[in-house]
Design a protein around this motif. Structure first.
Motif, PDB file in Angstrom:
ATOM      1  N   THR A 111       0.826  -1.214   0.000  1.00 48.79           N
ATOM      2  CA  THR A 111       0.000   0.000   0.000  1.00 48.79           C
ATOM      3  C   THR A 111       0.856   1.258   0.000  1.00 48.79           C
ATOM      4  N   VAL A 112       1.913   1.243   0.814  1.00 52.68           N
ATOM      5  CA  VAL A 112       2.814   2.396   0.887  1.00 52.68           C
ATOM      6  C   VAL A 112       3.473   2.648  -0.464  1.00 52.68           C
ATOM      7  N   GLN A 113       3.963   1.589  -1.111  1.00 52.45           N
ATOM      8  CA  GLN A 113       4.607   1.755  -2.403  1.00 52.45           C
ATOM      9  C   GLN A 113       3.634   2.281  -3.448  1.00 52.45           C
ATOM     10  N   ASN A 114       2.410   1.782  -3.424  1.00 51.55           N
ATOM     11  CA  ASN A 114       1.409   2.256  -4.385  1.00 51.55           C
ATOM     12  C   ASN A 114       1.061   3.728  -4.149  1.00 51.55           C
ATOM     13  N   ARG A 115       0.994   4.118  -2.894  1.00 54.71           N
ATOM     14  CA  ARG A 115       0.693   5.518  -2.591  1.00 54.71           C
ATOM     15  C   ARG A 115       1.847   6.433  -2.994  1.00 54.71           C
ATOM     16  N   ARG A 116       3.076   5.975  -2.763  1.00 51.91           N
ATOM     17  CA  ARG A 116       4.226   6.782  -3.183  1.00 51.91           C
ATOM     18  C   ARG A 116       4.283   6.886  -4.699  1.00 51.91           C
ATOM     19  N   LEU A 117       3.967   5.784  -5.375  1.00 56.07           N
ATOM     20  CA  LEU A 117       3.958   5.817  -6.837  1.00 56.07           C
ATOM     21  C   LEU A 117       2.883   6.770  -7.347  1.00 56.07           C
ATOM     22  N   ALA A 118       1.711   6.738  -6.716  1.00 52.82           N
ATOM     23  CA  ALA A 118       0.639   7.650  -7.123  1.00 52.82           C
ATOM     24  C   ALA A 118       1.056   9.098  -6.908  1.00 52.82           C
ATOM     25  N   PHE A 119       1.686   9.377  -5.777  1.00 51.96           N
ATOM     26  CA  PHE A 119       2.125  10.743  -5.490  1.00 51.96           C
ATOM     27  C   PHE A 119       3.227  11.168  -6.453  1.00 51.96           C
ATOM     28  N   MET A 120       4.144  10.239  -6.759  1.00 51.62           N
ATOM     29  CA  MET A 120       5.226  10.556  -7.700  1.00 51.62           C
ATOM     30  C   MET A 120       4.668  10.871  -9.087  1.00 51.62           C
ATOM     31  N   ASN A 121       3.664  10.111  -9.517  1.00 47.06           N
ATOM     32  CA  ASN A 121       3.059  10.386 -10.826  1.00 47.06           C
ATOM     33  C   ASN A 121       2.456  11.784 -10.871  1.00 47.06           C
ATOM     34  N   ARG A 122       1.896  12.217  -9.750  1.00 45.46           N
ATOM     35  CA  ARG A 122       1.364  13.582  -9.695  1.00 45.46           C
ATOM     36  C   ARG A 122       2.492  14.604  -9.805  1.00 45.46           C
ATOM     37  N   LEU A 123       3.623  14.322  -9.159  1.00 42.93           N
ATOM     38  CA  LEU A 123       4.762  15.228  -9.244  1.00 42.93           C
ATOM     39  C   LEU A 123       5.316  15.278 -10.668  1.00 42.93           C
ATOM     40  N   VAL A 124       5.326  14.139 -11.344  1.00 40.84           N
ATOM     41  CA  VAL A 124       5.798  14.095 -12.727  1.00 40.84           C
ATOM     42  C   VAL A 124       4.891  14.937 -13.618  1.00 40.84           C
ATOM     43  N   GLN A 125       3.591  14.807 -13.424  1.00 45.23           N
ATOM     44  CA  GLN A 125       2.644  15.587 -14.230  1.00 45.23           C
ATOM     45  C   GLN A 125       2.780  17.084 -13.952  1.00 45.23           C
ATOM     46  N   ASN A 320      -1.883   8.657   3.438  1.00 43.77           N
ATOM     47  CA  ASN A 320      -2.914   9.383   2.705  1.00 43.77           C
ATOM     48  C   ASN A 320      -3.770   8.409   1.900  1.00 43.77           C
ATOM     49  N   ALA A 321      -4.903   8.017   2.463  1.00 40.56           N
ATOM     50  CA  ALA A 321      -5.785   7.052   1.804  1.00 40.56           C
ATOM     51  C   ALA A 321      -6.382   7.604   0.514  1.00 40.56           C
ATOM     52  N   ALA A 322      -6.405   8.927   0.370  1.00 35.88           N
ATOM     53  CA  ALA A 322      -6.963   9.518  -0.850  1.00 35.88           C
ATOM     54  C   ALA A 322      -6.140   9.140  -2.078  1.00 35.88           C
ATOM     55  N   LEU A 323      -4.863   8.799  -1.878  1.00 34.65           N
ATOM     56  CA  LEU A 323      -4.021   8.405  -3.003  1.00 34.65           C
ATOM     57  C   LEU A 323      -4.408   7.043  -3.555  1.00 34.65           C
ATOM     58  N   ASP A 324      -5.155   6.277  -2.771  1.00 33.52           N
ATOM     59  CA  ASP A 324      -5.569   4.949  -3.233  1.00 33.52           C
ATOM     60  C   ASP A 324      -6.461   5.045  -4.463  1.00 33.52           C
ATOM     61  N   ASP A 325      -7.156   6.173  -4.610  1.00 29.20           N
ATOM     62  CA  ASP A 325      -8.035   6.340  -5.766  1.00 29.20           C
ATOM     63  C   ASP A 325      -7.242   6.333  -7.068  1.00 29.20           C
ATOM     64  N   ASP A 326      -5.949   6.685  -6.994  1.00 31.56           N
ATOM     65  CA  ASP A 326      -5.127   6.746  -8.202  1.00 31.56           C
ATOM     66  C   ASP A 326      -4.745   5.361  -8.715  1.00 31.56           C
ATOM     67  N   TRP A 327      -4.556   4.417  -7.819  1.00 26.29           N
ATOM     68  CA  TRP A 327      -4.077   3.105  -8.247  1.00 26.29           C
ATOM     69  C   TRP A 327      -5.072   1.970  -8.020  1.00 26.29           C
ATOM     70  N   MET A 328      -6.142   2.200  -7.263  1.00 27.73           N
ATOM     71  CA  MET A 328      -7.104   1.133  -7.004  1.00 27.73           C
ATOM     72  C   MET A 328      -7.768   0.595  -8.270  1.00 27.73           C
ATOM     73  N   GLU A 330      -6.506   0.258 -11.159  1.00 30.43           N
ATOM     74  CA  GLU A 330      -5.527  -0.616 -11.809  1.00 30.43           C
ATOM     75  C   GLU A 330      -5.417  -1.950 -11.076  1.00 30.43           C
ATOM     76  N   ILE A 331      -5.417  -1.903  -9.728  1.00 29.72           N
ATOM     77  CA  ILE A 331      -5.360  -3.133  -8.941  1.00 29.72           C
ATOM     78  C   ILE A 331      -6.598  -3.993  -9.201  1.00 29.72           C
ATOM     79  N   THR A 332      -7.754  -3.348  -9.253  1.00 30.99           N
ATOM     80  CA  THR A 332      -8.999  -4.074  -9.512  1.00 30.99           C
ATOM     81  C   THR A 332      -8.979  -4.713 -10.896  1.00 30.99           C
TER      82      THR A 332
END
Length: 343
Positions: A111-125, A320-328, A330-332
């Protein structure tokens, strides 16, 4: 026979006193708006009374607000209330966070890695955090080793740029000086011999904005003085002081092998050779783009591994559970594809 009265379970008075006494002394204790915005400071006794009243009134809300500040001994006091669904839910979550199982640890890490990846993608954008200037500011040595040493020093020229405001020039020079100091410090820390990078050897002295103009004026004056010298001095003395000119006049007397056409090698050819040799270390735009891509990938891996704590708040990102919306989604989708493949 009358109905037997069954007393509802509750935390002992000593347990409440122990919990509220310790929490009331915490400097960063959360307080409701009415207390937090009061003009007079809230005393420790008032803080303790607020905690005790809330705990007796609604233990579930108490755990929601202050549960993460409780230790294992204090959590044991709430076992008497575990028949309450909300209290029991908070207890399980808090105990799991305090002593997670191996499966919970793996799930939490994912979960932590997915949230960091989601946050990083936002920083890239956003385009700022992983821009070359920002990454170079954060890791000067890594940038120099992967990109900077292959770049033309003119890229970092601290001189005034066309259309640039003077204040922006000063800021850019200040940032460049900071980066160069960080670069030296990181080289020393890594045990790398400190030597002036190519970009330092070619950049303008930032401490004197007029030095270049002064040097240019001095050269102009010297050239003017040399141009006027033959008219002021004796021609014979001038020829004596310049052997090349004396050879040219000797050829006019008809001496063989001393014609004016035989000139020494021009110094500009030697300079051109040096420039070509020194310039060969700089890569083309396409090659630099590949180097930059590798450098960016390393910086992103560094971010995901948690090594950017000086610049980002990992606690805020990881929780930050709100970041789960970015990758959930894809997981589903992956879970659905796996299900149909197995079916």
């Amino acid at each position: 026979m009358g109905r037997e009265f069954v007393k509802s379970p509750e935390i002992s008075g000593d347990g409440i006193d122990m919990i509220c006494e310790r929490l009331s002394r915490m400097p960063d204790l959360y307080l409701p708006h009415a207390l937090a915005t009061r003009a007079d400071p809230v005393s420790q006794i008032e803080r303790k009374d607020h905690l005790a009243n809330l705990l007796r009134r609604d233990a579930a809300v108490f755990l929601e607000r202050y549960g993460k500040s409780l230790n294992s001994v204090e959590l044991q006091e709430f076992e008497a209330l575990q028949e309450d669904y909300e209290v029991n839910w908070h207890l399980k979550a808090l105990k799991s966070a305090m002593n997670p199982s191996a499966e919970e640890q793996r799930s939490r890490a994912a979960t932590v890695q997915n949230r960091r990846l989601a946050f990083m993608n936002r920083l890239v954008q956003d385009g700022q955090y992983f821009s070359e200037d920002s990454m170079r500011m954060r890791s000067p040595l890594m940038h120099y080793e992967h990109v900077g040493q292959f770049q033309d020093p003119a890229v970092r020229d601290p001189g005034v740029r066309p259309g640039e405001r003077f204040s922006d020039t000063l800021i850019r020079r200040s940032e460049e000086a900071y980066i160069q100091e960080r670069l030296r410090e990181e080289r020393v820390a890594a045990g790398i011999p400190v030597e002036e990078p190519a970009e330092d050897r070619n950049r303008i002295d930032e401490e004197s904005e007029f030095e270049e103009e002064y040097d240019t004026e001095s050269e102009d004056e010297e050239q003017m003085a040399q141009a006027e010298q033959p008219t002021r001095e004796n021609p014979t003395d001038s020829r004596a002081s310049h052997p090349g000119e004396a050879q040219g006049h000797a050829s006019e007397d008809g001496r063989p092998g001393e014609t004016s056409g035989e000139e020494p090698p021009h110094t500009s050819e030697g300079m051109s050779g040096e420039e070509t040799t020194s310039g060969s270390q700089y890569l083309s735009h396409a090659e630099l783009a590949d180097k930059m891509e590798d450098f960016t990938r390393l910086m992103q891996e560094k971010f995901l591994s948690g090594m950017d704590s000086e610049h980002v708040d990992y606690g805020h990102i990881d929780n930050n559970a709100a970041l789960d919306d970015d990758w959930m989604p894809e997981i589903t989708r992956d879970a659905e594809e796996k299900y149909f493949e197995e079916d």
